[in-house]
Design an enzyme around this catalytic site. Structure first.
Site, short mmCIF file in Angstrom:
data_model
loop_
_atom_site.label_atom_id
_atom_site.label_comp_id
_atom_site.label_asym_id
_atom_site.label_seq_id
_atom_site.Cartn_x
_atom_site.Cartn_y
_atom_site.Cartn_z
N LEU A 46 0.85 -1.18 0.00
CA LEU A 46 0.00 0.00 0.00
C LEU A 46 0.89 1.23 0.00
O LEU A 46 1.90 1.27 0.70
CB LEU A 46 -0.89 0.04 1.25
CG LEU A 46 -2.20 -0.77 1.24
CD1 LEU A 46 -2.87 -0.65 2.61
CD2 LEU A 46 -3.14 -0.29 0.15
N ASP A 47 0.52 2.24 -0.78
CA ASP A 47 1.26 3.50 -0.76
C ASP A 47 1.25 4.09 0.65
O ASP A 47 0.30 3.85 1.41
CB ASP A 47 0.63 4.51 -1.73
CG ASP A 47 0.82 4.13 -3.18
OD1 ASP A 47 1.78 3.39 -3.49
OD2 ASP A 47 0.00 4.58 -4.02
#
Length: 302
Positions: A46-47
């Site tokens: 996930l960013d």
């Protein structure tokens, strides 16, 4: 003489509800430290700005990571219309704006092109490798790249709400390798108004749900205590999409040695990928061939 590994030989899944502002790698390191685990990995980055499910595998569960990575995932996100950014999200600099805004009907009509089997070009700021270097490193140096489109299966993409003319909330269920930022960017281009992701949350990933995940505060509070293991989920959850077969005693002995062993299963076709259990514990994953499992991964849970 082999060096003894540091930490506990603990195996299973830990579902973290990741907050914004921390990298996936940092979360994995925190989980490994909190559980005093010998080994850890995660199923799908996930960013840093994104929130939601980050499934962390410990010990032998790391061998099941590919099955969660390949599973369907659900994302909810807000698209800001009217502006394109360098990173295709709110973290980047605005590089172009437009005054036009689509109505609800135009958005609904445009979404059809983003469902099913589509081709998607990754963001310039992504982990894609270009001649051995990460795209985001090259992008930070000002290098503009012509990234190749990649296939993506989008099972569902729909409008959740339209809060105002500048914002539309969407939910997407997709397969492996999807970039939500690319969806926002390309949708904005298709609508003629430009767009980028304002915020992003992974609601679920395979069998793991965000609302059943734990926060980093809970992780820190229980770190290195006996109570933390209540948040350790079974290894076999990572195999939820595969059929289960039962190993015979003789088959289990052979499978532990990495050789084909006899198993019992129903409605399993020759060549199907399955996982075998013995006495209630996952034992191996492999190919089913006429009553035998030919293992590709063996779990050491003793």
């Amino acid at each position: 003489m082999a060096r003894k590994k540091k930490g506990r030989a603990v195996s299973g899944w830990v579902v973290i509800d990741k907050p914004a502002g921390i990298t996936s790698t940092s979360v994995v390191n925190k989980v490994k430290w909190a559980f005093d685990a010998q080994k850890a990995g995660h199923a799908g980055t996930l960013d840093p700005a994104a929130t939601g499910v980050l499934a962390v595998a410990l010990g032998e569960a790391t061998k099941t990571v590919p099955y969660i990575t390949d599973a369907l995932k659900c994302y909810r996100f807000m698209v800001t219309l009217g502006a394109a950014t360098t990173t295709d999200d709110a973290e980047g600099e605005v590089i172009e704006t437009r005054d036009t805004r689509p109505d609800d009907a135009a958005i609904e009509a445009a979404l059809g092109a983003f469902r099913g089997n589509i081709q998607q070009v990754p963001p310039q700021y992504s982990a894609v490798k270009v001649e051995g270097e990460r795209a985001y490193d090259l992008a930070r140096e000002g290098v503009e790249m012509d990234l190749a489109a990649r296939p993506l299966w989008v099972e569902r993409l729909e409008v959740i709400s339209r809060t105002d003319a500048d914002h539309v909330e969407l939910e997407m269920v997709c397969g492996k390798g999807g970039y939500v930022r690319s969806i926002a960017r390309d949708l904005g281009q298709a609508l003629g108004c430009l767009g980028h992701v304002q915020w992003l949350r992974r609601v679920w990933s395979g069998p793991f749900d965000a609302d059943k995940g734990i926060g980093l505060e809970t992780l820190d509070a229980l770190a290195k205590s006996d109570a933390i293991d209540v948040h350790l989920q079974p290894l076999e959850l990572g195999l939820a999409d595969l059929p289960e077969v039962k190993a015979t005693p003789e088959g289990a002995a052979r499978l532990r040695n990495g050789t084909p062993g006899m198993v019992i299963g129903h409605d399993i076709a020759y060549g199907d990928e399955v996982w075998a259990s013995y006495q209630g514990k996952p034992l191996a994953v492999g190919s089913y061939r006429a009553g035998e499992l030919h293992p590709t991964r063996v779990f050491n849970l003793d």
